[in-house]
Motif scaffolding. Structure first.
Motif, mmCIF file in Angstrom:
data_model
loop_
_atom_site.group_PDB
_atom_site.id
_atom_site.type_symbol
_atom_site.label_atom_id
_atom_site.label_comp_id
_atom_site.label_asym_id
_atom_site.label_seq_id
_atom_site.Cartn_x
_atom_site.Cartn_y
_atom_site.Cartn_z
ATOM 1 N N GLU A 53 0.811 -1.214 0.000
ATOM 2 C CA GLU A 53 0.000 0.000 0.000
ATOM 3 C C GLU A 53 0.852 1.275 0.000
ATOM 4 O O GLU A 53 0.458 2.279 -0.591
ATOM 5 C CB GLU A 53 -0.922 -0.002 1.223
ATOM 6 N N ALA A 54 1.979 1.230 0.659
ATOM 7 C CA ALA A 54 2.849 2.417 0.765
ATOM 8 C C ALA A 54 4.270 2.003 0.390
ATOM 9 O O ALA A 54 5.046 1.595 1.266
ATOM 10 C CB ALA A 54 2.794 2.992 2.167
ATOM 11 N N PRO A 55 4.635 2.081 -0.891
ATOM 12 C CA PRO A 55 5.959 1.606 -1.341
ATOM 13 C C PRO A 55 7.130 2.235 -0.592
ATOM 14 O O PRO A 55 8.090 1.547 -0.249
ATOM 15 C CB PRO A 55 5.968 1.990 -2.823
ATOM 16 N N GLU A 56 7.085 3.541 -0.332
ATOM 17 C CA GLU A 56 8.213 4.191 0.349
ATOM 18 C C GLU A 56 8.412 3.610 1.740
ATOM 19 O O GLU A 56 9.540 3.312 2.151
ATOM 20 C CB GLU A 56 7.968 5.698 0.436
ATOM 21 N N ALA A 57 7.323 3.425 2.470
ATOM 22 C CA ALA A 57 7.416 2.845 3.814
ATOM 23 C C ALA A 57 7.892 1.402 3.739
ATOM 24 O O ALA A 57 8.701 0.960 4.571
ATOM 25 C CB ALA A 57 6.057 2.923 4.504
ATOM 26 N N TRP A 58 7.425 0.660 2.753
ATOM 27 C CA TRP A 58 7.828 -0.739 2.589
ATOM 28 C C TRP A 58 9.324 -0.829 2.318
ATOM 29 O O TRP A 58 10.032 -1.640 2.933
ATOM 30 C CB TRP A 58 7.035 -1.356 1.435
ATOM 31 N N LEU A 59 9.816 -0.002 1.420
ATOM 32 C CA LEU A 59 11.242 -0.019 1.073
ATOM 33 C C LEU A 59 12.097 0.405 2.267
ATOM 34 O O LEU A 59 13.165 -0.177 2.514
ATOM 35 C CB LEU A 59 11.502 0.898 -0.122
ATOM 36 N N THR A 60 11.633 1.401 3.002
ATOM 37 C CA THR A 60 12.371 1.852 4.185
ATOM 38 C C THR A 60 12.460 0.739 5.213
ATOM 39 O O THR A 60 13.515 0.510 5.819
ATOM 40 C CB THR A 60 11.695 3.089 4.798
ATOM 41 N N LYS A 61 11.375 0.043 5.421
ATOM 42 C CA LYS A 61 11.347 -1.062 6.385
ATOM 43 C C LYS A 61 12.321 -2.163 5.967
ATOM 44 O O LYS A 61 13.096 -2.677 6.787
ATOM 45 C CB LYS A 61 9.930 -1.627 6.468
ATOM 46 N N VAL A 62 12.310 -2.498 4.667
ATOM 47 C CA VAL A 62 13.175 -3.575 4.189
ATOM 48 C C VAL A 62 14.647 -3.198 4.336
ATOM 49 O O VAL A 62 15.446 -3.968 4.880
ATOM 50 C CB VAL A 62 12.846 -3.932 2.726
ATOM 51 N N VAL A 63 15.042 -2.005 3.866
ATOM 52 C CA VAL A 63 16.461 -1.644 3.914
ATOM 53 C C VAL A 63 16.927 -1.484 5.364
ATOM 54 O O VAL A 63 18.057 -1.864 5.715
ATOM 55 C CB VAL A 63 16.752 -0.372 3.093
ATOM 56 N N THR A 64 16.073 -0.950 6.229
ATOM 57 C CA THR A 64 16.453 -0.786 7.634
ATOM 58 C C THR A 64 16.711 -2.141 8.280
ATOM 59 O O THR A 64 17.720 -2.346 8.975
ATOM 60 C CB THR A 64 15.357 -0.042 8.412
ATOM 61 N N ASN A 65 15.822 -3.080 8.055
ATOM 62 C CA ASN A 65 15.992 -4.398 8.675
ATOM 63 C C ASN A 65 17.144 -5.188 8.062
ATOM 64 O O ASN A 65 17.813 -5.955 8.765
ATOM 65 C CB ASN A 65 14.674 -5.167 8.612
ATOM 66 N N LEU A 66 17.423 -4.979 6.783
ATOM 67 C CA LEU A 66 18.611 -5.598 6.188
ATOM 68 C C LEU A 66 19.875 -5.043 6.850
ATOM 69 O O LEU A 66 20.826 -5.791 7.121
ATOM 70 C CB LEU A 66 18.640 -5.346 4.682
ATOM 71 N N CYS A 67 19.881 -3.749 7.106
ATOM 72 C CA CYS A 67 21.037 -3.142 7.775
ATOM 73 C C CYS A 67 21.179 -3.659 9.199
ATOM 74 O O CYS A 67 22.302 -3.926 9.668
ATOM 75 C CB CYS A 67 20.900 -1.621 7.783
ATOM 76 N N LEU A 68 20.059 -3.820 9.904
ATOM 77 C CA LEU A 68 20.118 -4.360 11.266
ATOM 78 C C LEU A 68 20.668 -5.782 11.263
ATOM 79 O O LEU A 68 21.451 -6.155 12.139
ATOM 80 C CB LEU A 68 18.737 -4.322 11.906
ATOM 81 N N ASP A 69 20.274 -6.561 10.263
ATOM 82 C CA ASP A 69 20.814 -7.924 10.154
ATOM 83 C C ASP A 69 22.329 -7.890 9.984
ATOM 84 O O ASP A 69 23.053 -8.710 10.568
ATOM 85 C CB ASP A 69 20.175 -8.651 8.975
ATOM 86 N N ARG A 70 22.808 -6.933 9.182
ATOM 87 C CA ARG A 70 24.262 -6.817 8.972
ATOM 88 C C ARG A 70 24.960 -6.391 10.263
ATOM 89 O O ARG A 70 26.033 -6.900 10.597
ATOM 90 C CB ARG A 70 24.557 -5.812 7.858
ATOM 91 N N LEU A 71 24.368 -5.447 10.977
ATOM 92 C CA LEU A 71 24.977 -4.987 12.222
ATOM 93 C C LEU A 71 25.039 -6.093 13.265
ATOM 94 O O LEU A 71 25.946 -6.137 14.093
ATOM 95 C CB LEU A 71 24.188 -3.798 12.779
ATOM 96 N N ARG A 72 24.060 -6.983 13.238
ATOM 97 C CA ARG A 72 24.005 -8.059 14.221
ATOM 98 C C ARG A 72 24.793 -9.288 13.808
ATOM 99 O O ARG A 72 24.927 -10.231 14.593
ATOM 100 C CB ARG A 72 22.539 -8.467 14.438
ATOM 101 N N SER A 73 25.292 -9.307 12.592
ATOM 102 C CA SER A 73 25.992 -10.494 12.113
ATOM 103 C C SER A 73 27.268 -10.725 12.908
ATOM 104 O O SER A 73 27.876 -9.799 13.451
ATOM 105 C CB SER A 73 26.346 -10.353 10.632
#
Length: 312
Positions: free
Chosen positions: A50-70
């Motif tokens: 429904e909201a592409p910008e919010a969806w993309l922000t959520k995805v990239v943020t969580n991908l970055c968190l996964d990298r930080l926690r690796s």
């Protein structure tokens, strides 16, 4: 994927890269996170987004968190051998830069301080301070409650503010003059002139050109002056390591004045400064080649003025 979906992603690419850089402190890692986000976008059921910008922000943020926690990221940062990747003024990853908070969030000093926060605290701080997301929006991005977002933001702000030195020189011209005087003193052989240009609480950090496993850290004016005097003293061994006799330019890196050592069109090292009350308050020296790739690409597109020192 149809062209409309690609166009929609490309319209957000710059913002996503800027967000990822602030979260990871690495342009190369940020680009990887954005590309992974594009692959997720490509595979998504976009009709249900429904909201592409919010969806993309959520995805990239969580991908970055996964990298930080690796495990690899935790090891690199815990080993004490990590500094943020420096970016030349004008790099789009440094945007947005309209407010003081946005400019602060991308300084090397704050990027380093963010390393001391938990991954979630770091994400909340960046989303709130640099991108002005509401706590309700942050809660949706991170799958936490709104009150938890507020608590994380408060803790992060308190920690950053407590350790962040205030009063950094805001006028680029004044800061540049201090750095020019510093460089002249550092290459003159007169340590007393150098000491006079340092604040009482000055600190210096260097990656040692990436040759060691840990960062080199110095405190007190005398120790920092001694380190700088030795570091800026040219020797045949240093020139062999650099690949020649570099010219010294003054530019701006992550919003701060910096000295760049340049051979031909290649930056072989940079020292970024924070200037406070007309004196140097901190230095960060970065010369590891794997941290200078994007800065080098930008420098080759840059039209520098005359070097301060033509041949070091």
């Amino acid at each position: 994927m149809d062209s409309a979906a690609i166009d929609r992603f490309e319209a957000s690419r710059g913002r996503l890269a800027s967000l990822a850089y602030r979260l990871l402190g690495s342009a190369a890692d940020a680009e990887d996170a954005v590309q992974d986000t594009f692959l997720r976008w490509q595979a998504a059921d976009r009709e249900r987004v429904e909201a592409p910008e919010a969806w993309l922000t959520k995805v990239v943020t969580n991908l970055c968190l996964d990298r930080l926690r690796s495990a690899q990221a935790r090891h690199e940062r815990a080993a004490g051998a990590w500094l943020p990747e420096p970016l030349l003024e004008g790099d789009p990853m440094l945007d947005p830069a309209d407010t003081f908070e946005q400019r602060e969030s991308v300084s090397l000093a704050v990027l380093t301080l963010l390393e001391r926060l938990s991954a979630v605290e770091r994400a909340v701080y960046v989303l709130r301070e640099a991108f002005s997301y509401s706590h309700a929006e942050i809660a949706g991005i991170l799958d936490i409650s709104e009150s938890a977002s507020q608590q994380h933001a408060h803790r992060a702000r308190v920690r950053v503010t407590a350790e962040r030195r205030r009063g950094v020189e805001a006028d680029p011209a004044s800061a540049r003059r201090v750095v020019e005087a510093f460089l002249a003193a550092a290459t003159s052989g007169r340590t007393e002139r150098l000491v006079a240009l340092l604040t009482d609480d000055v600190t210096a950090v260097s990656d040692g050109a990436g040759l060691g496993k840990r960062l080199l850290r110095y405190k007190t004016r005398e120790r920092v002056a001694s380190y700088v005097r030795a570091g800026f003293k040219p020797t045949p061994a240093k020139r062999r390591l650099a690949g020649g006799s570099p010219a010294m330019h003054i530019a701006r890196v992550n919003g701060c004045p910096a000295v760049l050592a340049v051979i031909g069109d290649r930056v072989v090292g940079t020292v970024a400064f924070e200037v406070r009350d007309g004196k140097v308050a901190s230095l960060r020296g970065i010369a590891a080649a794997d941290r200078l790739g994007r800065l080098n690409a930008a420098w080759r597109q840059h039209e520098p003025g005359a070097p301060v020192i033509e041949a070091w």
